[in-house]
Design an enzyme around this catalytic site. Structure first.
Site, PDB file in Angstrom:
ATOM      1  N   LYS A   1      25.994  22.193  33.865  1.00 40.18           N
ATOM      2  CA  LYS A   1      27.250  21.690  33.270  1.00 40.18           C
ATOM      3  C   LYS A   1      27.242  21.883  31.757  1.00 40.18           C
ATOM      4  O   LYS A   1      28.246  22.279  31.164  1.00 40.18           O
ATOM      5  CB  LYS A   1      27.440  20.214  33.616  1.00 40.18           C
ATOM      6  CG  LYS A   1      27.740  20.004  35.092  1.00 40.18           C
ATOM      7  CD  LYS A   1      27.784  18.532  35.442  1.00 40.18           C
ATOM      8  CE  LYS A   1      27.997  18.353  36.940  1.00 40.18           C
ATOM      9  NZ  LYS A   1      27.686  17.018  37.402  1.00 40.18           N
TER      10      LYS A   1
ATOM     11  N   LEU B   1      19.642  16.252  41.757  1.00 38.58           N
ATOM     12  CA  LEU B   1      20.989  16.816  41.673  1.00 38.58           C
ATOM     13  C   LEU B   1      21.912  15.678  41.255  1.00 38.58           C
ATOM     14  O   LEU B   1      21.727  14.535  41.689  1.00 38.58           O
ATOM     15  CB  LEU B   1      21.438  17.375  43.028  1.00 38.58           C
ATOM     16  CG  LEU B   1      20.710  18.621  43.549  1.00 38.58           C
ATOM     17  CD1 LEU B   1      21.234  19.012  44.928  1.00 38.58           C
ATOM     18  CD2 LEU B   1      20.854  19.795  42.588  1.00 38.58           C
ATOM     19  N   ASP B   2      22.925  15.986  40.437  1.00 32.71           N
ATOM     20  CA  ASP B   2      23.875  14.947  40.013  1.00 32.71           C
ATOM     21  C   ASP B   2      24.598  14.378  41.231  1.00 32.71           C
ATOM     22  O   ASP B   2      24.684  15.030  42.280  1.00 32.71           O
ATOM     23  CB  ASP B   2      24.922  15.541  39.056  1.00 32.71           C
ATOM     24  CG  ASP B   2      24.288  16.032  37.769  1.00 32.71           C
ATOM     25  OD1 ASP B   2      23.201  15.547  37.416  1.00 32.71           O
ATOM     26  OD2 ASP B   2      24.897  16.916  37.138  1.00 32.71           O
ATOM     27  N   LYS B   3      25.202  13.209  41.041  1.00 30.76           N
ATOM     28  CA  LYS B   3      25.907  12.543  42.146  1.00 30.76           C
ATOM     29  C   LYS B   3      27.005  13.449  42.737  1.00 30.76           C
ATOM     30  O   LYS B   3      27.217  13.491  43.948  1.00 30.76           O
ATOM     31  CB  LYS B   3      26.519  11.233  41.632  1.00 30.76           C
ATOM     32  CG  LYS B   3      27.065  10.332  42.703  1.00 30.76           C
ATOM     33  CD  LYS B   3      27.502   9.013  42.108  1.00 30.76           C
ATOM     34  CE  LYS B   3      28.179   8.140  43.147  1.00 30.76           C
ATOM     35  NZ  LYS B   3      28.766   6.943  42.572  1.00 30.76           N
TER      36      LYS B   3
END
Ligand code: URA
Length: 243
Positions: free
Chosen positions: A190, A101-103
């Site tokens: 995104k 998962l992205d930050k």
């Protein structure tokens, strides 16, 4: 299996610490105190106790983490805190996050040392569904929704696979939705939203395959998976036959 290896796998200490405990007489096998660390165990049939407490052999561990924003999905990072630091007191050797998962993304992250299950869950052929709650700037017209659902060009060789969109709210310039995808491309959600002229402002993973984020789990907290949650994931990925 050697008794000292069994005790190490159970995370009861380092090899020298568990050897010391065995020599001190803290460990019994089938109600008999054993003082030789190299005693050979039959792990299927022998009953091992440590200070009178019976131990069930386990070397594979499975945890659900509610990932908060601000931590990176990695085992090590020079700059930012990692998800593994949130599991620093979890049992199990070589634990690793399943996927990424992205930050700034929150939500469900499975952490395990079961490499086979991790591999299967991430395998493109298995098409494991991941559902995200998404808040976006922009307007999601019916045409844009159809694009997301049927496949959209995010700059890769191929369009994205069909996705499931549940629009939850739509205001003048923002919307919220649940989006289910079956792939795991880099920044996929995104980039999908960007491709239809929007921008993600908040992203949270709600589920992965049969595993859903426990609503009672606070951000930054983790818990072991239940037997049923583990079995359901194994059945989903054909690691075990369905009941
Ligand atoms: N898609 C993204 O864009 N980011 C994530 O963290 C997960 C899926």
């Amino acid at each position: 299996m050697r008794l000292d290896k069994f005790l190490c796998d159970m995370q009861l200490g380092t090899r020298s610490q568990v050897k010391e405990a065995v020599r001190k007489g803290l460990v019994s096998v089938n109600d008999q105190t054993i003082t030789s660390p190299d005693f050979k165990l039959d792990i299927k049939n022998d009953n091992v106790s440590y200070e009178g407490r019976q131990l069930m052999y386990q070397n594979l561990f499975y945890y659900m983490l509610h990932k908060p924003a601000g931590v990176v999905t990695a085992t090590k990072d020079q700059q930012a805190p990692t998800v593994m630091e949130l599991l620093s007191d979890a049992r199990g050797k070589n634990l690793a996050p399943v996927g990424r998962l992205d930050k700034d993304t929150e939500g469900l992250l499975l952490v395990t040392n079961d490499g086979e299950l991790a591999h299967r869950l991430l395998s493109p052929e298995k098409h494991v569904e991941k559902t995200y709650y998404v808040e976006c700037f922009g307007v999601l017209t019916t045409d844009k929704q159809k694009l997301l659902e049927n496949g959209v060009d995010i700059g890769d060789k191929a369009l994205t696979h069909p996705a499931d969109v549940r629009l939850l709210s739509q205001c003048a310039c923002s919307y919220t939705m649940e989006l289910t995808i079956t792939e795991g491309r880099f920044h996929q959600v995104k980039r999908m939203i960007q491709a239809v002229g929007g921008q993600v402002i908040y992203l949270k993973r709600l589920s992965m395959g049969t595993l859903s984020l426990d609503r009672g789990l606070q951000k930054g907290a983790y818990r072991p998976l239940t037997e049923k949650e583990i079995l359901d994931l194994k059945q989903l990925t054909n690691m075990v036959a369905a009941r």
